[in-house]
Scaffold this motif. Structure first.
Motif, PDB file in Angstrom:
ATOM      1  N   MET A   3       0.854  -1.202   0.000  1.00 49.21           N
ATOM      2  CA  MET A   3       0.000   0.000   0.000  1.00 49.21           C
ATOM      3  C   MET A   3       0.883   1.242   0.000  1.00 49.21           C
ATOM      4  SD  MET A   3      -3.206   0.474  -0.139  1.00 49.21           S
ATOM      5  CE  MET A   3      -3.543   2.091  -0.778  1.00 49.21           C
TER       6      MET A   3
ATOM      7  N   MET B 273      -7.665   5.525  -2.070  1.00 46.58           N
ATOM      8  CA  MET B 273      -7.693   4.060  -2.212  1.00 46.58           C
ATOM      9  C   MET B 273      -8.794   3.595  -3.155  1.00 46.58           C
ATOM     10  SD  MET B 273      -6.378   2.552   1.353  1.00 46.58           S
ATOM     11  CE  MET B 273      -7.002   3.674   2.549  1.00 46.58           C
TER      12      MET B 273
ATOM     13  N   HIS C   1      -7.404  -2.140   3.755  1.00 51.89           N
ATOM     14  CA  HIS C   1      -7.037  -0.832   4.291  1.00 51.89           C
ATOM     15  C   HIS C   1      -8.244   0.068   4.466  1.00 51.89           C
ATOM     16  CE1 HIS C   1      -3.018  -2.209   3.368  1.00 51.89           C
ATOM     17  NE2 HIS C   1      -2.584  -1.250   4.165  1.00 51.89           N
TER      18      HIS C   1
ATOM     19  N   LEU D 221      -6.812  -3.240  -1.061  1.00 50.05           N
ATOM     20  CA  LEU D 221      -7.503  -1.963  -0.840  1.00 50.05           C
ATOM     21  C   LEU D 221      -8.587  -2.123   0.240  1.00 50.05           C
ATOM     22  CD1 LEU D 221      -7.833  -0.774  -4.529  1.00 50.05           C
ATOM     23  CD2 LEU D 221      -6.329   0.157  -2.784  1.00 50.05           C
TER      24      LEU D 221
END
Length: 1892
Positions: free
Chosen positions: A1426, A1454, A1497, A1494
């Motif tokens: 990330m 994101m 997160h 993604l």
């Protein structure tokens, strides 16, 4: 005028004298000027004249001391330009204008400009044109303006960058044809230009002389002789800088046109003026001082300058000729050390002591002037003198050249230039800046000497030729050294030393270039060729180069230092000797010029004789040394060739005696032998440079001045000398005499064994070339051109430009063979086919190539020519391979063919003697011996040798001597010929002559000896041998020695009857190691019998040869022998036997006899141990080779199968079904429980786990491709005029930016960041090659890359690497989420829950906080990837929030990454999903893994349940008003302004992974209702007031029908009525109507609008569904895309009937009552539009139909781009950039590497690539026509999209031919840009260090 300016400029301080121009301003200049002008116009103007003189004395006062020149330190006032000099310039301008305005005066003068010439002067790097069709002189050039205004269509022109500067020749009919003049200069007759009124220029005539004199005084004042050669450039430059305004002023005057130029000419050439002004110097001390400086400067201007310490003989030469003969060749006899000027041969004391020897010039009185100090008689002469002294300042040069259109000036200036010529060259030689100075000199001289009339005039009046030759001699004298060729101790010859700067830096170039230029004029060349004295001098000059750069073969150590002087040597011979020679030759084309050739040849031979004497040459060249430079030989050869070819001279009348011919042939032959030695690696200890010399000698630019004349000279010698002598010399030079013995063993004293074979091949090849080459022996120019072209094309396919370069053209540009001329093109089209460039995607860009036509291979392929012209030996092989392939393909010959035998064009009668070589006994002995050795399998012989032997025999049969006819007279009997092997010299009869016994010398160990003992015991053994004379002894050396002696001692006329002694005593060299004894071999063969046995041996069958005429006698009567034959050795032997039979009955009979009693090929009598050993060795080798082949084949097949499995993932075949992929990345197979990955590093396979995760190899890159989509179909064009600038307001990125900033103005920031997506610019695109690896394996792989010292094209520190398997570029690893594929089955089950339940479930799942999983390896990797994704793009593309660092930013970033990747995939699929799932983009997608990362997160952030848009979508709020919140804080973004696709991604990424299909469908359904409402709202705003009321009415009628919620009319009417509550539709009336004519909306067009509005969302949702759940994408027609996708997403009810037209509203499935929720959504908007109606409306209309991104459209012809941009100024520094470039994405003009535009150490291109393409830039370099790609910190040259008429790039515009766009290439470039594959496809990347 400006002189005063100068004064102060130089002085800098205020003048000390009170009467200086300090009071200038107080006088009214204009009034004074007017008054003076009036005074001067009166008939009696003496008073006026005196007054003016007095004023000028005061104003133009040169007495201010020159600060800076005096001692270097500035005077007290600082050096800034004071008022004084400006004042002086002002005075001058006023005076010239006579009181009027200066600008008006300029305009008035310009009106009288009769200029029919352009004369524009330019400096280096200017872009000009040259048209060969219009030019008379090859130096002709035009400025761009004149070129474009003239008509040159279809002409042979090119654009070029001027190297030395030049001037435009438009209007000058001496240099170009009038048809090429431009519109402005098409001869204006001088009649229509009015006469210049006298008073207009009257003042100029008074003011200018004074002004120029003042300038000259400053120049005198500022000059200091450099003390002890300390460079004084700094001082000179300072003076020049201060004089800048004055010189510029003069330059401006010249630009006023013809009238002003003629005044200036008068001033500059008037001798009286000069005398008066310079004589009146006596008064002031300052003037005296400057005059003294001038005299000092003059002193060193002659060639006789003191530091030479040379005594120049200045007396009349005895012969009475007026020339300079370099003496000192002849007399080394004078006593050493005595210098005696009275003696003719005055010598330098050092001569003969072995130090550097100088040669002195002795010169007649006529040339005294060349040696003497200069005298000046006019301003022009002194100005030129100072121009030279100051080393040609650019401004002065331009001023002097600007004057040239004035004819009178041109003549005067040319004479002045010639007068200073020697001085100029002397200055050049000493200059430190010789390069710049050379360019400036040539800039001037080319303007003067290209004009034939002028050149002739100065040659006659100023002895230009004498001057040039003298100066050339003088220049070269400074670097002569003693020659070491031949006799090192006693050599008297001197040569130039190639290591000297003069030669190394080509300092002599301007001189030689001028010399060649004037020799191109017939009238000048004629004088040169008639002047015997000049020719003698010139030959002396050429002899300085004879034998330079001598190479000595290193025999022990490798040479320590490889000198590179050979470059200088070859350049010097080509430029200083060969080019003038070609110039002279071009005037010897017709009979009338015979006399000239006789002169040249005569003096050339004299010079050669002197040379042989000087180096003490007798008959043997010194061993182990070679020089490639024999210019005298080559002059002689070329003039001979010309004489025979064009002037019909008798060759024998030009040839010397035999002895001289023998000497002449030695050195060229030595070179040929050395070439063979170099290629046999015998010179390997001399380093690479010797190979370089051998290659340069035959290279295309040199070959026709070097190897061709050498071979021709050898051909001439061979045709006149005794053939036996010549042949034996050849074999002796090539050191293979010892090899030519019948014995199976021999001892070679001069060659190592491994060199024998190549040297023998070399000798035979040389003979073949010598006998087959016809370049100078009778071929016409067109035939030569054709042969050269065929040879080059046979080696390789060639581009047009490389062909032009490789065909040796006559080096002198004026020779008439112009490259690209008509004959070149016509020959090319006759011999070759054009192959247009092909494009392999991912391959290199191909160029247009020419390839030989089939009939060329069939009939014209000539291996001899190919061998002669190859620089690299591999090219010969390449030609043979191509020939073989052609024969196989066309079915003409299946096997391995031999080089074909080609019939030659007939010889010119003068050279018939050459063929005697083929009919001499020596050659026949050699051929017989070699045939025998090959048959007996002696060592060191090859197929190549046999091939050459047969070639020579065949040549001999083709050219059999006419006199020896059929009669077998020569068979007189054995006793006549006991001294030699063969009876006569005719090959035809010698072929059948049987040789019985041969006596050979062999080492004692030889097998032959043992055999002999047997022979002697037999009864009639040795005895009979002794008395018959048939035992032949053969020693070439003795033979040659004898012949040589014979020719020298003519007296002995009986010499040729001398019987050769049986045992040559001379042969055994002293100290030869093994003892040689004599043995007698029994041979009993003839050439014919050997050939027949060879046939058996080659075919591997006994009795294989059967004479063809026995079946068909016709073969002999009409032999159908083709001109050209394909085949191998067997066919060659058959051909030869047939030719032999045809030529003689006896031969025919003997062949038949031999065939009757055919014997098997004779094996060697006994196989000795040594031979057995070699045989075994061979066998073993053969076996080893076979084993190796087998292994390799096995390895290859293994590798192939590995590649097949491995590469499937990377490039799967387009039709393979999904589940063929060996790696389970995107497939879902129920039987597998867990996804299994192969690691490409350790090769293990297994699942990805928490503690040992597997990852996908990915490349992360920031991309702005999406942002370049535009909404209109019209393609954007590259701007090529000032008006066409591009403004990027209509790009996708710009529109999204505007929208976000608008939302942020009125709504709450955090809410705005959820309403849109970013990443249109600088979005992160993730792509993979599909290979996986363990993350720990990857780490150790990176570690090893870091320690790898090899220079990689990528930066390991930035995490970059290449995939270990497929080598694709990558920079990160995307972890694979461990998980089973079992859920796939659950996903597929139809779900029975109601929509309401699902909506609740979604809400609950989103509400659960996503805690980050425990610290595992996997989670660490997820975090680090990330981080990588964030760092891929710049901060400005991530941070859009008003509060920096807010978590909303990360959240937005994101889900936008997901959006970017989906949108880009859509673009790669062509912008729609009609093609279904067949696109490879889907196969290698990593979206699934990316989503996991993604989602993981995004679940760390929770959206407050209040703000979760899901609620607004699915629930009704009780109290609407409360929702708006307080007035003071900003409201949230109304849900109708939200971007629905963004909402989709937010909803999905907020769910725990893996997601269930039913939830996904539910989310899509809900969002579709919102989207549909947005479409209706947008539609309502688009319509007019009338439309709205109509729609409202229709809807109201249907409101109560059963499916009102699914009827768009009802919903539209609801939306309109709700939105009308606000001010949305008001305050438009007046303006709107004026803007657009309203669209007539029909139900169809409304339906179409709504569908188009919704399609982008459906496409993204379908793609997402495809990636998350592995479902196939359906393919469909374009018009049904909406319905197909809707049903695929489950929006369409299953029971939907398709018979009536499809209506998008039928997909709606409302979660709550439609009318209520729409009312709720509209309410948010109405409350906003209360205040901001305009913005409210703008936000509703979202542009959804983006077209695919494209690069700018380029114009058809490159010239349009070039002309606009190469002169365009940079916006930052307003200068014209050195390397302009233009961005092909947005059209921005940038400077490549421009330091002016650097910002924080980033150059402009790099900066622009970050701003425009987020790190990817595509730039067209204007001056190179090449495209350069910048990707992050790396860049690569991509190639060019503009090709010329022959399909070739023209990088750097070197050729300057017109270029046209190549659409396919441009499409490939665009494709790579859109698909982000620059990194994968282009291989040559390098770091740019921000310097582009």
């Amino acid at each position: 005028m400006a002189a005063a300016a100068a004064a102060a400029a130089v002085g800098g301080s205020q003048p000390p004298q009170p009467e200086g121009p300090a009071q200038g301003p107080t006088l009214d200049k204009a009034a004074t000027a007017a008054h003076l002008k009036a005074a001067l116009s009166r008939p009696d103007n003496r008073a006026g004249a005196e007054e003016l003189q007095a004023l000028l004395e005061r104003v133009l006062n040169a007495e201010r001391p020159l600060a800076g020149a005096a001692g270097g330190e500035e005077a007290a006032g600082g050096g800034g330009p004071g008022e004084a000099e400006e004042d002086a310039l002002e005075w001058c301008k006023c005076l010239l204008a006579g009181g009027g305005g200066y600008d008006e005066f300029c305009a008035a003068v310009r009106a009288y400009d009769p200029a029919a010439l352009c004369g524009l002067v330019w400096t280096a790097n200017f872009v000009a044109y040259r048209c060969r069709t219009c030019g008379i002189s090859p130096c002709m050039s035009l400025c761009a303006e004149c070129f474009h205004q003239g008509d040159h269509t279809g002409h042979d022109f090119n654009m070029f960058r001027s190297q030395a500067g030049g001037a435009c020749d438009c209007g000058d009919s001496n240099v170009m044809r009038e048809s090429g003049f431009c519109r402005r200069h098409q001869i204006k007759s001088s009649s229509n230009i009015p006469c210049v009124p006298k008073d207009l220029l009257m003042m100029s005539e008074f003011v200018l002389p004074r002004f120029i004199f003042c300038l000259i005084q400053y120049l005198r004042e500022g000059y200091n002789e450099p003390a002890a050669d300390v460079p004084s450039e700094k001082d000179l430059n300072k003076v020049l800088q201060l004089l800048e305004p004055q010189i510029s002023f003069l330059e401006d005057l010249t630009k006023m046109g013809g009238a002003m130029r003629s005044v200036l000419t008068q001033v500059l050439t008037n001798q009286q003026n000069y005398k008066d002004l310079t004589a009146g110097l006596g008064e002031s001390a300052c003037a005296k001082k400057s005059h003294e400086k001038y005299l000092i400067a003059l002193k060193s201007s002659g060639l006789t300058y003191p530091e030479d310490k040379l005594v120049y003989g200045m007396q009349e030469p005895s012969a009475g000729t007026s020339t300079l003969a370099a003496q000192g060749f002849a007399g080394a006899t004078g006593t050493l050390g005595q210098i005696d000027s009275s003696d003719e041969e005055d010598q330098d004391g050092s001569q003969g002591l072995g130090k550097r020897k100088r040669v002195k010039l002795s010169s007649g009185t006529k040339d005294q002037s060349i040696m003497d100090v200069l005298k000046h008689k006019s301003f022009l002469e002194e100005l030129l003198f100072w121009t030279v002294k100051y080393e040609f300042p650019q401004k002065m040069v331009t001023f002097l050249l600007n004057m040239l259109p004035d004819q009178e000036y041109k003549v005067a200036f040319t004479k002045t230039f010639v007068q200073h010529y020697a001085f100029i060259m002397k200055t050049l030689k000493k200059s430190h800046e010789s390069d710049t100075m050379s360019n400036r000199i040539v800039h001037i001289s080319v303007q003067l000497f290209s004009n034939e009339e002028l050149a002739r005039q100065v040659t006659e009046e100023c002895q230009l030729l004498d001057i040039m030759v003298t100066v050339l001699l003088y220049m070269m004298e400074s670097c002569l050294i003693k020659s070491e060729l031949q006799d090192e101790e006693n050599s008297l010859h001197v040569v130039v030393n190639c290591g000297e700067a003069l030669l190394k830096n080509n300092t002599y170039w301007p001189l030689v270039s001028d010399f060649i230029n004037i020799l191109s004029h017939q009238s000048v060349a004629k004088r040169f060729l008639e002047d015997h004295g000049l020719l003698v001098t010139w030959m002396n000059f050429v002899s300085f180069f004879q034998g330079m750069n001598l190479n000595k073969r290193e025999l022990n150590e490798h040479v320590e230092f490889e000198s590179q002087t050979y470059y200088a040597a070859f350049a010097a011979e080509l430029e200083a000797c060969a080019q003038p020679m070609w110039g002279l030759l071009s005037h010897c084309k017709v009979r009338e010029t015979q006399e000239y050739t006789r002169n040249v040849v005569r003096y050339c031979l004299e010079a050669l004789q002197d040379w042989f004497d000087a180096i003490n040459f007798v008959d043997e060249p010194a061993p182990n040394q070679v020089t490639f430079h024999l210019p005298l030989h080559r002059y002689y050869a070329m003039f001979l060739s010309k004489a025979v070819k064009c002037q019909e001279l008798d060759l024998d009348s030009l040839l010397p005696d035999q002895e001289m011919l023998m000497k002449l042939m030695i050195h060229p032959l030595q070179i040929q032998a050395s070439l063979a030695e170099i290629h046999s690696n015998m010179w390997v200890r001399n380093g690479l440079q010797i190979k370089g010399q051998a290659m340069t000698y035959v290279q295309s630019h040199f070959c026709n001045s070097m190897i061709d004349p050498d071979i021709y000279l050898l051909q001439v010698c061979a045709s006149r000398l005794d053939p036996d002598y010549f042949i034996s010399s050849v074999f002796e030079r090539f050191k293979v005499v010892d090899l030519l013995t019948m014995a199976s063993q021999h001892h070679n004293l001069v060659l190592d064994v491994e060199h024998e074979r190549p040297m023998l091949e070399g000798a035979l090849t040389f003979l073949v070339i010598l006998l087959s080459l016809r370049l100078h022996l009778g071929m016409s120019d067109d035939e030569i051109l054709r042969a050269e072209m065929v040879a080059q094309l046979c080696m390789n396919d060639r581009t047009h430009s490389s062909l032009l370069d490789l065909i040796p053209e006559n080096p002198n540009p004026k020779s008439g063979i112009i490259p690209g001329s008509y004959s070149f093109e016509s020959v090319l089209s006759a011999v070759a086919d054009f192959k247009a460039p092909v494009f392999e995607p991912g391959g290199s860009m191909q160029q247009g190539m020419y390839t030989p036509k089939a009939e060329i291979w069939d009939q014209e392929f000539d291996p001899v020519m190919v061998i002669l012209r190859t620089v690299y030996r591999r090219d010969v092989q390449s030609a043979m391979d191509r020939y073989t392939a052609f024969l196989k393909q066309s079915g003409k010959f299946p096997g391995n063919p031999w080089p074909p035998y080609k019939k030659r064009t007939s010889l010119h009668p003068s050279y018939k003697g050459l063929m005697r070589l083929l009919h001499c006994k020596t050659l026949h002995i050699v051929l017989f011996t070699l045939l025998y050795k090959i048959l007996m399998d002696h060592q060191n012989l090859s197929e190549h040798v046999l091939c050459m032997v047969l070639y020579l025999i065949e040549l001999g049969l083709e050219n059999s001597a006419e006199d020896d006819s059929e009669e077998e007279v020569s068979m007189g009997g054995p006793e006549r010929c006991h001294d030699s092997w063969f009876p006569g010299s005719n090959l035809v009869s010698n072929m059948r002559h049987f040789i019985n016994y041969v006596r050979v010398r062999v080492p004692e160990t030889a097998p032959e000896l043992k055999r002999d003992s047997l022979a002697s015991t037999s009864s009639d053994g040795l005895g009979s041998l002794q008395n018959s004379g048939t035992a032949q002894v053969f020693s070439l050396v003795a033979e040659r020695r004898k012949k040589f002696q014979e020719i020298i001692n003519r007296s002995n006329s009986e010499a040729n009857q001398v019987v050769r002694p049986k045992i040559p005593s001379k042969w055994s060299a002293p100290g030869s190691s093994p003892q040689l004894t004599t043995a007698i071999l029994e041979i009993k063969e003839s050439i014919l019998s050997l050939l027949i046995k060879l046939h058996h041996k080659l075919s591997g069958k006994q009795n294989s040869y059967y004479p063809p005429w026995l079946d068909d006698i016709e073969v002999l009567i009409q032999p159908e022998i083709p001109k050209y034959n394909h085949g191998d050795g067997i066919t060659a032997v058959e051909r030869i036997l047939l030719k032999a039979a045809v030529q003689s009955r006896m031969n025919k009979r003997i062949i038949e006899e031999i065939c009757r009693k055919v014997t098997p090929p004779v094996p060697p009598k006994k196989v000795t141990a040594a031979e057995k050993k070699t045989l075994d060795k061979e066998e073993r080798r053969q076996k080893a080779r076979e084993r190796q082949q087998k292994l390799l084949a096995e390895f290859a097949s293994r590798q192939k199968s590995f590649m097949e499995t491995a590469m499937d993932v990377a490039f799967p075949p387009p039709d393979s079904p999904e589940n063929d992929i060996p790696m389970e990345i995107t497939t879902a197979e129920p039987q597998v429980s867990e996804a299994v990955y192969d690691c490409v590093i350790c090769g293990q396979s297994g699942p990805s786990s928490e503690d040992r995760p597997t990852g996908l190899v990915v490349l992360l890159q920031a991309s702005s491709v999406l942002g370049q989509c535009r909404d209109n179909v019209e393609p954007k064009k590259l701007p090529i005029t000032e008006e066409e600038q591009i403004y990027p307001w209509d790009t996708c990125a710009a529109v999204h930016d505007v929208r976000l900033s608008l939302l942020q103005r009125y709504f709450k920031d955090s809410s705005c960041l959820l309403a849109v997506s970013i990443g249109w610019e600088g979005g992160v695109y993730v792509q993979t090659c599909g290979h996986t690896l363990h993350i720990d394996c990857h780490k150790s792989y990176m570690e090893s890359l870091r320690n790898d010292q090899v220079l990689q094209g990528f930066s390991v520190d930035k995490g970059e690497f290449t995939c270990p398997l497929c080598r694709q570029f990558a920079n990160s690893v995307l972890p694979c989420y461990p998980g089973s594929n079992v859920e796939n089955n659950l996903w597929q089950r139809p779900c029975n829950k109601s929509t309401q339940d699902l909506i609740k479930e979604v809400e609950e799942l989103q509400g659960r906080p996503g805690a980050f999983p425990s610290e595992t390896n996997l989670s660490k990797e997820m975090e680090s990837v990330m981080k990588d994704i964030k760092n891929t793009t710049q901060k400005k593309y991530r941070d859009y929030s008003k509060t920096p660092g807010s978590p909303d930013n990360d959240f937005l970033f994101m889900y936008s990454v997901a959006r970017t990747n989906l949108e880009l995939e859509l673009i790669h699929r062509g912008g729609s999903l009609c093609s279904g799932g067949a696109s490879t983009a889907g196969k290698r997608s990593c979206l699934n893994q990316l989503f996991h990362v993604l989602a993981l997160h995004m679940r760390l952030y929770t959206i407050d349940s209040e703000y979760n848009p899901w609620k607004k979508l699915t629930q009704l709020v009780e109290d609407m008003n409360s929702q708006m919140g307080n007035e003071d804080q900003q409201p949230e973004v109304p849900i109708l302004y939200h971007d629905v696709t963004s909402l989709l991604l937010i909803q999905i990424l907020m769910m725990p992974q893996p997601l269930r299909k039913e939830h996904f469908s539910c989310i899509v359904k809900v969002l579709f209702t919102l989207l549909y409402t947005q479409a209706l709202a947008a539609l309502s705003v688009k319509g007019t007031e009338e439309d709205r009321s109509a729609w409202k009415h229709v809807g109201a009628l249907k409101k109560n029908t059963c499916d009102a919620e699914k009827s768009y009319e009802v919903l539209l009417s609801l939306v309109i009525s709700e939105l009308s509550k606000g001010k949305l539709y008001y305050e438009e009336g007046a303006q709107e109507c004026a803007m657009v004519t309203p669209i007539a909306w029909s139900p169809e067009s409304m339906e179409r609008y709504i569908q188009d509005f919704c399609l982008p969302f459906l496409r993204i949702s379908s793609l997402l569904q495809h990636h998350l759940f592995g479902e196939d994408l359906p393919s469909c027609q374009e018009e049904e895309e909406f319905s197909v996708l809707a049903s695929c997403l489950g929006l369409l009810p299953t029971f939907y009937q398709t018979d009536h037209p499809f209506i998008s509203a039928s997909c709606l499935d409302w979660p709550v009552a439609a009318f209520d929720i729409i009312t709720q959504w509209c309410f948010e908007i109405t409350s906003f539009t209360e205040r901001h109606a305009e913005q409210g409306k703008a936000l509703l209309i979202q542009e959804s139909r983006w077209k695919l991104p494209h690069l700018l459209q380029l114009p058809e012809n490159y010239n349009t781009i070039f002309q606009y941009y190469h002169r365009k100024t940079c916006s930052v520094c307003t200068k014209v950039p050195k390397d302009p470039a233009v961005c092909l994405v947005c059209g921005t003009f940038v400077c490549l590497k421009g330091l002016c535009c650097k910002q924080q150490s980033y150059c402009e291109c790099v900066l622009h690539s970050q701003n425009c393409g987020a790190g990817t830039g595509i730039f067209l370099l204007i001056n190179a026509s090449v495209i350069i790609i910048i990707r992050g910190h790396r860049f690569c040259l991509w190639g060019s999209v503009y090709l010329d008429a022959h399909g070739e790039e023209d990088r750097d515009l070197r050729r300057g031919k017109p270029l046209y766009i190549c659409e396919e290439r441009y499409r490939v470039l665009e494709q790579q840009w859109v698909s982000h594959t620059f990194d994968h496809i282009n291989k040559r990347w390098g770091p740019h260090y921000n310097g582009l």
